[in-house]
Design a protein around this motif. Sequence first.
Motif, PDB file in Angstrom:
ATOM      1  N   SER A  96       0.863  -1.186   0.000  1.00 47.56           N
ATOM      2  CA  SER A  96       0.000   0.000   0.000  1.00 47.56           C
ATOM      3  C   SER A  96       0.893   1.227   0.000  1.00 47.56           C
ATOM      4  O   SER A  96       2.095   1.130   0.251  1.00 47.56           O
ATOM      5  CB  SER A  96      -0.934   0.002   1.220  1.00 47.56           C
ATOM      6  OG  SER A  96      -0.194   0.032   2.416  1.00 47.56           O
ATOM      7  N   PRO A  97       0.354   2.414  -0.273  1.00 49.62           N
ATOM      8  CA  PRO A  97       1.185   3.621  -0.260  1.00 49.62           C
ATOM      9  C   PRO A  97       1.826   3.850   1.109  1.00 49.62           C
ATOM     10  O   PRO A  97       1.187   3.634   2.145  1.00 49.62           O
ATOM     11  CB  PRO A  97       0.191   4.730  -0.601  1.00 49.62           C
ATOM     12  CG  PRO A  97      -0.901   4.046  -1.356  1.00 49.62           C
ATOM     13  CD  PRO A  97      -1.022   2.694  -0.729  1.00 49.62           C
ATOM     14  N   LEU A  98       3.063   4.300   1.115  1.00 50.72           N
ATOM     15  CA  LEU A  98       3.768   4.499   2.379  1.00 50.72           C
ATOM     16  C   LEU A  98       3.058   5.503   3.279  1.00 50.72           C
ATOM     17  O   LEU A  98       3.044   5.344   4.501  1.00 50.72           O
ATOM     18  CB  LEU A  98       5.202   4.962   2.113  1.00 50.72           C
ATOM     19  CG  LEU A  98       6.186   3.887   1.657  1.00 50.72           C
ATOM     20  CD1 LEU A  98       7.536   4.502   1.325  1.00 50.72           C
ATOM     21  CD2 LEU A  98       6.349   2.810   2.722  1.00 50.72           C
ATOM     22  N   ILE A  99       2.471   6.540   2.705  1.00 45.93           N
ATOM     23  CA  ILE A  99       1.870   7.586   3.524  1.00 45.93           C
ATOM     24  C   ILE A  99       0.725   7.035   4.368  1.00 45.93           C
ATOM     25  O   ILE A  99       0.404   7.572   5.428  1.00 45.93           O
ATOM     26  CB  ILE A  99       1.390   8.763   2.646  1.00 45.93           C
ATOM     27  CG1 ILE A  99       1.163  10.020   3.487  1.00 45.93           C
ATOM     28  CG2 ILE A  99       0.167   8.387   1.840  1.00 45.93           C
ATOM     29  CD1 ILE A  99       2.426  10.632   4.028  1.00 45.93           C
ATOM     30  N   THR A 100       0.111   5.931   3.929  1.00 47.39           N
ATOM     31  CA  THR A 100      -0.971   5.309   4.697  1.00 47.39           C
ATOM     32  C   THR A 100      -0.598   3.904   5.152  1.00 47.39           C
ATOM     33  O   THR A 100      -1.470   3.107   5.488  1.00 47.39           O
ATOM     34  CB  THR A 100      -2.263   5.230   3.858  1.00 47.39           C
ATOM     35  OG1 THR A 100      -2.000   4.476   2.658  1.00 47.39           O
ATOM     36  CG2 THR A 100      -2.750   6.608   3.480  1.00 47.39           C
ATOM     37  N   ALA A 101       0.692   3.610   5.187  1.00 45.82           N
ATOM     38  CA  ALA A 101       1.140   2.243   5.474  1.00 45.82           C
ATOM     39  C   ALA A 101       0.649   1.742   6.819  1.00 45.82           C
ATOM     40  O   ALA A 101       0.325   0.567   6.982  1.00 45.82           O
ATOM     41  CB  ALA A 101       2.666   2.172   5.421  1.00 45.82           C
ATOM     42  N   SER A 102       0.574   2.631   7.794  1.00 45.16           N
ATOM     43  CA  SER A 102       0.185   2.212   9.135  1.00 45.16           C
ATOM     44  C   SER A 102      -1.218   1.622   9.157  1.00 45.16           C
ATOM     45  O   SER A 102      -1.486   0.635   9.841  1.00 45.16           O
ATOM     46  CB  SER A 102       0.262   3.401  10.094  1.00 45.16           C
ATOM     47  OG  SER A 102      -0.167   3.054  11.377  1.00 45.16           O
ATOM     48  N   ALA A 103      -2.119   2.216   8.370  1.00 48.14           N
ATOM     49  CA  ALA A 103      -3.506   1.749   8.359  1.00 48.14           C
ATOM     50  C   ALA A 103      -3.629   0.362   7.746  1.00 48.14           C
ATOM     51  O   ALA A 103      -4.529  -0.403   8.096  1.00 48.14           O
ATOM     52  CB  ALA A 103      -4.378   2.741   7.591  1.00 48.14           C
ATOM     53  N   GLU A 104      -2.730   0.030   6.830  1.00 43.14           N
ATOM     54  CA  GLU A 104      -2.821  -1.244   6.120  1.00 43.14           C
ATOM     55  C   GLU A 104      -1.876  -2.302   6.685  1.00 43.14           C
ATOM     56  O   GLU A 104      -1.803  -3.412   6.164  1.00 43.14           O
ATOM     57  CB  GLU A 104      -2.479  -1.026   4.634  1.00 43.14           C
ATOM     58  CG  GLU A 104      -3.325   0.028   3.944  1.00 43.14           C
ATOM     59  CD  GLU A 104      -4.787  -0.358   3.873  1.00 43.14           C
ATOM     60  OE1 GLU A 104      -5.074  -1.568   3.813  1.00 43.14           O
ATOM     61  OE2 GLU A 104      -5.640   0.542   3.887  1.00 43.14           O
ATOM     62  N   LEU A 105      -1.155  -1.967   7.753  1.00 44.22           N
ATOM     63  CA  LEU A 105      -0.095  -2.845   8.227  1.00 44.22           C
ATOM     64  C   LEU A 105      -0.648  -4.157   8.771  1.00 44.22           C
ATOM     65  O   LEU A 105      -1.636  -4.186   9.494  1.00 44.22           O
ATOM     66  CB  LEU A 105       0.703  -2.134   9.320  1.00 44.22           C
ATOM     67  CG  LEU A 105       2.068  -2.731   9.653  1.00 44.22           C
ATOM     68  CD1 LEU A 105       3.001  -2.605   8.458  1.00 44.22           C
ATOM     69  CD2 LEU A 105       2.664  -2.015  10.861  1.00 44.22           C
ATOM     70  N   SER A 106       0.018  -5.245   8.411  1.00 41.93           N
ATOM     71  CA  SER A 106      -0.335  -6.559   8.933  1.00 41.93           C
ATOM     72  C   SER A 106       0.934  -7.266   9.371  1.00 41.93           C
ATOM     73  O   SER A 106       2.046  -6.818   9.087  1.00 41.93           O
ATOM     74  CB  SER A 106      -1.044  -7.396   7.858  1.00 41.93           C
ATOM     75  OG  SER A 106      -0.144  -7.725   6.811  1.00 41.93           O
TER      76      SER A 106
END
Length: 626
Positions: free
Chosen positions: A457-467
């Motif tokens: 996913s885009p780095l700027i939103t990586a935290s939201a998609e982190l698994s």
Amino acid sequence: MKAITLSFLIVLAFYSFSNVQNKGLFEFREFQKAVNNQTRTRTGEPGARYWQNSSDYKLEARVDDSKNILSGKGSIVYHNNSPAALKDIHFRLYQDLYKRGTARSVPLPVEDLHDGTFIGSLKINGIQYMIDNKPVNQNQITIFCTDLCINLTDSIPTGSSAVIELSWNFTIPSSTEVMRHMGRYDDNFFLGQWYPQVAVYDDIRGWDDTPHLGLKEFYNDFSNFDVTVHAPDGYIVWATGECDNLNSVLDEKIIEKLNYALSHDSIVSIIAPEDHKRSIIKGNVWHFTADHVPDFAFAVAKNYLWKGTSIIADKQSGRRVLVDIVYPADSLQYSKSIVVARDALLWTSFEFPVIAFPYTHATSFFNGSRDGVSMEFPMIANDATRADHNLHTAIVAHELFHNYMPFDMGFNETLFGWMDEGWAEFLENRFKGDNYSIYEQRDLKQYVSTAGTLSDSPLITASAELSFTSFAFMYLVKPCIALMLLEELMGGETFLQAAKAFMNSWNGKHPSPYDFFYTFDRFAGGDINWFWKACYFDYGYADLGIKSVDKNKIIIERKGNIPVSIRLEMTYDDNTQEKIYRNLNVWKTGATEYPVKIKTRKNIQTIILGDKLIPDVDNSDNVYQR
């Protein structure tokens, strides 16, 4: 006249929107608000009204090795430097990650689960909020996973402080599980995330109330620590900061060797195997202080060996930094790590980023676990070991580099963990170079398998998609590659100047991704929003291919949106070779094809596109054979 006025308003509105969005680079509204409040700028520098809060911690910790419990008590003076009166306050109870029934994003062994952090008492400005682990007033206390929120009876006015008095205890994790940041390792301990910590209240989001679920890391204020550790008998303590009562706890001969290491380049066996044949520990109460650091951790061990040396980190002042390792006596692999640790800090101090190591010491504590997780803390790292010596030493360097990021620069690892991990991975690979490159051995392979998949996913939103499965890719591999591409785009010297400016502007502060982008913009010599968008804001991957070849030109196709350089190695029919290079800025217009002109009349036999260091998810079309 009305038409002219309407046109003018449309142009003005468009200009204002463009200015806010910085010519198309998306900004979170929270950052826009911070710019309007003059705490941030679009030049990458702190704003004229930048502020941040801090705390003064005075804590006591007692480690009970028989019951496997850490008990603590003390006080925190919290300083509200924000322009707002704070009606509530948030604490992080990190050990509640191990609380039975709580949410978490990592698997934990059943034997490590417990009842969470026991708060014996918690007072703020003399008002009792918790006693015997229960709220005095249920309506004022909210606990969500590891976040404890207290609605205050009396607000903390701007420019004032609150005095917090508290006591607590928890069971120390002690299973053989290797995915731990801290805990008990056989008869030794590494204690991180051991105290209730005041959360960050910043100029962008206000309170950071994001709970710690085990995968994302941390975001801390810069604070002062005064810590007393009551160790079990026969144990030595190493920690963040400086121990100011060594004469009360250590044998004078050990102190002499430590002082020698502090003032010389040679490697000293501060505690050698023969030292354990006599009594070298005089007491068990250790006192440490550390100023303006984002966290405090300590290790407690017995029968460990200790080696140290020191480097001159700042030639102008002559300031020396102790580089030391603490390790079990059962392997020579540990003892060799000190050379890598020393060389790593010399490299950062004088080669890249050419900024003196910011602290007085850098301790690598080896907990004895194999192939486990290593975890960084200011001035001290909790290191596991790897069977592969090169991988082991690379990780040792990686953890030490974290003293620059996020400890000298207070990144929000919870939301943007790719910032500090990406920089540490980048520094690690630049430092190791051709001797051993994790980038080549691991990062590129993972990039090929993961980029552009559902785990990306885009780095700027990586935290939201982190698994759990995407952590290494999103926080280490992808941002490291983005920095390597940025360095190639800007050129090594310009990139170094930008990195130094960024670090000097934001040391001891809380930089956001936009502060990073806009600082480097100042040095780029042109608009590089096309690069930021592709590498940090958009979905995508790197993939070039040879589309067509004729006698006069080669058409290179960009099938992925991540810009990478063009490197061609051509062999002609007379067996001569030629190499052609085009910087990745050839893609700045958004073109999907680039013609490489051939200036020779020789016939091309073979063409190889790319090399082992350029990311490319599909190299099936990277070779042309006549």
